[in-house]
Design a protein around this motif. Structure first.
Motif, PDB file in Angstrom:
ATOM      1  N   PRO A 485     -39.478  14.876  26.234  1.00  0.00           N
ATOM      2  CA  PRO A 485     -39.384  14.923  24.767  1.00  0.00           C
ATOM      3  C   PRO A 485     -39.817  16.270  24.203  1.00  0.00           C
ATOM      4  O   PRO A 485     -40.864  16.805  24.580  1.00  0.00           O
ATOM      5  CB  PRO A 485     -40.324  13.804  24.311  1.00  0.00           C
ATOM      6  CG  PRO A 485     -41.219  13.538  25.480  1.00  0.00           C
ATOM      7  CD  PRO A 485     -40.427  13.862  26.697  1.00  0.00           C
ATOM      8  N   SER A 486     -39.003  16.819  23.319  1.00  0.00           N
ATOM      9  CA  SER A 486     -39.315  18.117  22.726  1.00  0.00           C
ATOM     10  C   SER A 486     -40.559  18.053  21.850  1.00  0.00           C
ATOM     11  O   SER A 486     -41.225  19.076  21.654  1.00  0.00           O
ATOM     12  CB  SER A 486     -38.119  18.622  21.909  1.00  0.00           C
ATOM     13  OG  SER A 486     -37.741  17.674  20.926  1.00  0.00           O
ATOM     14  N   GLN A 487     -40.874  16.868  21.330  1.00  0.00           N
ATOM     15  CA  GLN A 487     -42.083  16.718  20.518  1.00  0.00           C
ATOM     16  C   GLN A 487     -43.340  17.044  21.327  1.00  0.00           C
ATOM     17  O   GLN A 487     -44.361  17.467  20.769  1.00  0.00           O
ATOM     18  CB  GLN A 487     -42.172  15.281  19.973  1.00  0.00           C
ATOM     19  CG  GLN A 487     -43.343  14.999  19.061  1.00  0.00           C
ATOM     20  CD  GLN A 487     -43.252  15.757  17.754  1.00  0.00           C
ATOM     21  OE1 GLN A 487     -42.167  15.959  17.237  1.00  0.00           O
ATOM     22  NE2 GLN A 487     -44.386  16.176  17.214  1.00  0.00           N
ATOM     23  N   LEU A 488     -43.274  16.855  22.634  1.00  0.00           N
ATOM     24  CA  LEU A 488     -44.430  17.059  23.493  1.00  0.00           C
ATOM     25  C   LEU A 488     -44.366  18.376  24.268  1.00  0.00           C
ATOM     26  O   LEU A 488     -45.151  18.581  25.195  1.00  0.00           O
ATOM     27  CB  LEU A 488     -44.549  15.893  24.483  1.00  0.00           C
ATOM     28  CG  LEU A 488     -44.596  14.481  23.869  1.00  0.00           C
ATOM     29  CD1 LEU A 488     -44.750  13.444  24.968  1.00  0.00           C
ATOM     30  CD2 LEU A 488     -45.708  14.362  22.852  1.00  0.00           C
ATOM     31  N   ALA A 489     -43.450  19.264  23.871  1.00  0.00           N
ATOM     32  CA  ALA A 489     -43.298  20.527  24.608  1.00  0.00           C
ATOM     33  C   ALA A 489     -44.583  21.346  24.563  1.00  0.00           C
ATOM     34  O   ALA A 489     -45.012  21.921  25.579  1.00  0.00           O
ATOM     35  CB  ALA A 489     -42.134  21.330  24.027  1.00  0.00           C
ATOM     36  N   ASN A 490     -45.221  21.415  23.397  1.00  0.00           N
ATOM     37  CA  ASN A 490     -46.466  22.185  23.290  1.00  0.00           C
ATOM     38  C   ASN A 490     -47.603  21.554  24.083  1.00  0.00           C
ATOM     39  O   ASN A 490     -48.549  22.245  24.469  1.00  0.00           O
ATOM     40  CB  ASN A 490     -46.876  22.323  21.820  1.00  0.00           C
ATOM     41  CG  ASN A 490     -46.109  23.416  21.115  1.00  0.00           C
ATOM     42  OD1 ASN A 490     -45.483  24.261  21.751  1.00  0.00           O
ATOM     43  ND2 ASN A 490     -46.132  23.408  19.800  1.00  0.00           N
ATOM     44  N   LEU A 491     -47.507  20.253  24.319  1.00  0.00           N
ATOM     45  CA  LEU A 491     -48.516  19.593  25.144  1.00  0.00           C
ATOM     46  C   LEU A 491     -48.427  20.080  26.587  1.00  0.00           C
ATOM     47  O   LEU A 491     -49.452  20.346  27.234  1.00  0.00           O
ATOM     48  CB  LEU A 491     -48.338  18.075  25.071  1.00  0.00           C
ATOM     49  CG  LEU A 491     -49.378  17.225  25.797  1.00  0.00           C
ATOM     50  CD1 LEU A 491     -50.779  17.516  25.269  1.00  0.00           C
ATOM     51  CD2 LEU A 491     -49.045  15.745  25.647  1.00  0.00           C
ATOM     52  N   ILE A 492     -47.209  20.216  27.089  1.00  0.00           N
ATOM     53  CA  ILE A 492     -47.005  20.741  28.443  1.00  0.00           C
ATOM     54  C   ILE A 492     -47.523  22.172  28.536  1.00  0.00           C
ATOM     55  O   ILE A 492     -48.185  22.558  29.518  1.00  0.00           O
ATOM     56  CB  ILE A 492     -45.509  20.682  28.816  1.00  0.00           C
ATOM     57  CG1 ILE A 492     -45.030  19.220  28.906  1.00  0.00           C
ATOM     58  CG2 ILE A 492     -45.255  21.400  30.131  1.00  0.00           C
ATOM     59  CD1 ILE A 492     -45.720  18.412  29.972  1.00  0.00           C
ATOM     60  N   VAL A 493     -47.242  22.983  27.505  1.00  0.00           N
ATOM     61  CA  VAL A 493     -47.729  24.370  27.486  1.00  0.00           C
ATOM     62  C   VAL A 493     -49.256  24.386  27.478  1.00  0.00           C
ATOM     63  O   VAL A 493     -49.889  25.182  28.185  1.00  0.00           O
ATOM     64  CB  VAL A 493     -47.170  25.117  26.257  1.00  0.00           C
ATOM     65  CG1 VAL A 493     -47.791  26.514  26.150  1.00  0.00           C
ATOM     66  CG2 VAL A 493     -45.657  25.227  26.335  1.00  0.00           C
ATOM     67  N   SER A 494     -49.867  23.498  26.690  1.00  0.00           N
ATOM     68  CA  SER A 494     -51.332  23.451  26.599  1.00  0.00           C
ATOM     69  C   SER A 494     -51.955  23.075  27.936  1.00  0.00           C
ATOM     70  O   SER A 494     -52.962  23.661  28.352  1.00  0.00           O
ATOM     71  CB  SER A 494     -51.754  22.443  25.524  1.00  0.00           C
ATOM     72  OG  SER A 494     -51.283  22.825  24.252  1.00  0.00           O
TER      73      SER A 494
END
Length: 743
Positions: A485-494
């Protein structure tokens, strides 16, 4: 001849390529539509996520336990549930009895008897009066409460109540629980403005007795709050922000919703009624927040549509996104029986994720899966039928006559994500403050630090936070229509960045911009995600109550859409109501240097509320730099709004603006502004403008930062501030003194 054959061959090639592109586009479109339909019809396990407590969260906020921490203790230590049921009213309650003054207040008391069926005095809770009762059950148990209340305040802010046990808050959320209000349009008729566009009617607060569970004001926990009580405990209801009346307080058993199968068993035998009733979004009877409003969706398939003029036909998602906000519709049913429920909706905020709604039928949540029903992400309007895990449409029993359907925004399934992010952000901030004290704020890339020695747990802690965020990510995947999910893309980066920082822990001081301080830091990315998970935005254009029948298409067909789009394009050149080129000399012409959306709202407010006899017409300013030129050509407006602060001075110097001091009401108007704000608009002895906005500088502080340097109280004088520096400077000097041997 050769040239003709070559040209013919090339033309055939072009036609073949165009045909292949068309076919490929059609295949992709069909695939997108079919995959989107599959995602909409898929079952998502929101209920399982709603009840999850096995994750890290803050144990307290400013020293007060959170409800999640309390609920986890209740669960782990198997606290007993109460089967105690009692209504506390009249002599059971200790507080200020409400004494009616006049017929209107006497009606309030009489209405409560009709509402509750009991004759009892009612009590006032305000800034000077609280209400309490003594819990008289003989066992120490978890207890749940509902309250009969009547709101006295006409304001738009939610009325809140604080509940203390023996003078103390049992958990942080108990200090401000919401008593929901109810708002209705003053008219069922949508008036038209001067350009024949619809205006939303004014709203008024519905003053009536109501009953509500004491529950989470942010809609993070399902059902009523559990209070642990023993015999003799004093329960006190206190004023927070607005006065209200309480008729009775009810101790109830733990609310537990039936399964769908159990719900069906309790209903009369009957068949699904094959009918189709469409309820427009604009037909909402009440809403819990006056800010919930309608907008125009320019689609020919909507129930309220006009090619040329704006018709309000859709709930604006940005106004219906806060947990606890609810809207209610009525449906007049001719035949009692079972019906299906569907909604034409759009959910565009949480990319690839769900927005959730708690669904009531006739004031009650019928069964467990309606506690948080998911609406998947979609950029286009779609039909969403309420279905179970097997793909079968749920059956809802409706009585003959008027039935109500209520949808309430809830965030239960994202509680784990929200509280895990809050926990990790707090830990990152705490470590960041500690390291900054150690390094005196230095982030020099060419300086070496021995973080492992002075902060031996830092590496393992950061790795643990990455693992916790990864577990949160895995728990959210079942609530997504996409495997990534693109909504969680920044979570993967974090997560990746935290692992990278942990692998080079001694470089952390020079990577603070990535860790906690920068616009793209882990803390910043998590903070943005946190805000988005609190926004349960959903747009609804219609509610459908139906049987086993085909539903109308959620969008107009291609030909109709193309025709309407072309017609609107042509009309946009003819019908431009806010153009600055068409000015009527009889009107008070105002040029506004703001987007059209602002101008539409301002014009509507003027048309509805301005009592003057002269018509006020707003136009969108083409370019503020052309104001001088328009004045020279004799086509300048009477008033200009939203211009730069230097323009009034420029006009005054050319004798092209009026001195505002000559108008009546000047003194009262400028009294609302600070004196310094008027300086840019003064030329010689005159005043030639007013501030459009005014900044207010405030001093704020962070309790956690002050506590980290040993300051538990706010400094009241400059001497206190200077005195607080000394122990912290000594701590820094001690740290610096130890550094050389580690370098």
């Amino acid at each position: 001849m050769k040239h003709k054959l070559t040209s013919l061959f090339q033309n055939r090639q072009q036609k073949t390529i165009l045909l292949m592109v068309f076919i490929l586009s059609a295949v992709i479109l069909v695939f997108m539509v079919s995959s989107g339909t599959t995602a909409l019809n898929q079952y998502y396990p929101s209920i399982a996520a709603m009840n999850d407590l096995d994750y890290p969260s803050l144990n307290d906020v400013y020293g007060i336990p959170t409800y999640t921490a309390k609920a986890r203790v209740y669960q782990e230590q198997n606290y007993p549930q109460s089967d105690y049921e009692k209504t506390f009213a009249g002599d059971d309650l200790e507080g200020t009895e409400f004494i009616p003054d006049g017929a209107e207040e006497e009606a309030m008391v009489a209405d409560y008897e009709a509402f509750s069926g009991i004759t009892t005095p009612v009590f006032t809770v305000d800034a000077t009066s609280s209400l309490s009762f003594t819990f008289d059950f003989n066992f120490a148990t978890l207890n749940y409460f509902t309250v009969d209340y009547y709101l006295l305040d006409d304001g738009v802010e939610d009325t809140k109540v604080s509940v203390r046990i023996n003078g103390e808050l049992q958990f942080y959320e108990a200090q401000a629980m919401v008593l929901p209000s109810s708002w209705a349009f003053v008219s069922d008729t949508f008036a038209l403005d001067r350009y024949e566009n619809e205006l939303q009617p004014n709203s008024q607060k519905v003053k009536q007795w109501a009953n509500v569970e004491l529950k989470d004001p942010r809609a993070l926990h399902a059902g009523a709050f559990a209070f642990f009580l023993e015999a003799g405990d004093e329960v006190t209801f206190e004023f927070v922000n607005a006065p209200f009346l309480i008729g009775a307080i009810h101790a109830i058993k733990q609310p537990k919703l039936p399964t769908y199968e159990r719900y069906l068993e309790r209903q009369p035998q009957g068949e699904v009624i094959d009918t189709l009733s469409l309820i427009s979004a604009r037909s909402m009877v009440t809403r819990s927040d006056s800010s919930i409003r309608l907008r125009t969706e320019q689609d020919a398939s909507t129930l309220a549509y006009d090619t040329q003029f704006l018709r309000l036909n859709t709930i604006f998602g940005d106004s219906w996104e806060k947990g606890g906000q609810a809207i209610t519709y009525e449906i007049d049913v001719e035949t009692a029986g079972f019906y299906h429920l569907s909604f034409r909706y759009r959910q565009y905020l949480l990319n690839d994720m769900m927005a959730h709604r708690r669904i009531f039928v006739n004031g009650e949540v019928p069964f467990d899966t309606m506690e948080a029903f998911p609406f998947p992400f979609t950029m286009q309007f779609k039909n969403r039928t309420l279905k179970n895990e097997q793909g079968n449409a749920y059956q809802f029993y409706l009585e003959e006559g008027i039935n109500t359907i209520t949808l309430e925004a809830v965030n239960y399934p994202y509680r784990r994500a929200i509280e895990t992010i809050q926990y990790v952000m707090a830990q990152i901030q705490s470590l960041s403050l500690s390291i900054k004290r150690y390094t005196a704020g230095s982030n020099d890339l060419y300086r070496d630090w021995d973080i492992e020695t002075y902060f031996p747990n830092a590496k393992t802690d950061i790795e643990l936070w990455a693992d916790q965020l990864q577990a949160m990510y895995d728990a959210l995947l079942p609530l997504s229509i996409n495997t990534r999910p693109s909504q969680l893309a920044n979570l993967i980066v974090s997560i990746a960045r935290l692992r990278s920082i942990a692998s080079q822990i001694n470089r952390l001081p020079s990577r603070m911009v990535q860790f906690s301080d920068g616009d793209s830091s882990v803390n910043q990315m998590l903070g943005v995600m946190l805000q988005e998970f609190f926004r349960s935005s959903l747009e609804i254009e219609r509610t459908m109550v139906h049987g086993n029948v085909s539903l109308p298409r959620p969008t107009a067909n291609f030909l109709r859409s193309a025709y309407e789009g072309s017609a609107r394009l042509i009309l946009s050149f003819i019908n431009n109501p806010y153009s600055a080129t068409d000015m009527n000399e009889e009107d008070l012409n105002v040029w506004v240097n703001h987007p059209r959306q602002y101008i539409e709202i301002m014009q509507a407010m003027i048309d509805q509320s301005y009592p003057g006899t002269r018509r006020v017409t707003l136009s969108q300013m083409p370019d503020e730099n052309k104001l001088i030129l328009s004045n020279i050509s004799g086509q300048s407006p009477d008033v200009a709004i939203g211009v730069n602060h230097w323009i009034p001075y420029d006009f005054a110097a050319r004798d092209a603006a009026l001195d505002l001091r000559q108008f009546s009401g000047y003194e009262e108007t400028v009294s609302h502004f600070s004196k310094g704000a008027m300086i840019p608009y003064i030329f010689e002895e005159g005043v030639f403008g007013l501030p459009g906005t005014q900044n207010f500088w405030v001093t704020f502080y962070r309790r956690d930062i002050l506590a980290s340097i040993g300051m538990n109280e706010i400094p009241q004088t400059w001497d206190d501030v200077v005195g607080s520096f000394r122990p912290n400077q000594l701590a820094i000097l001690r740290a610096i003194a130890l550094m050389p041997r580690q370098i």
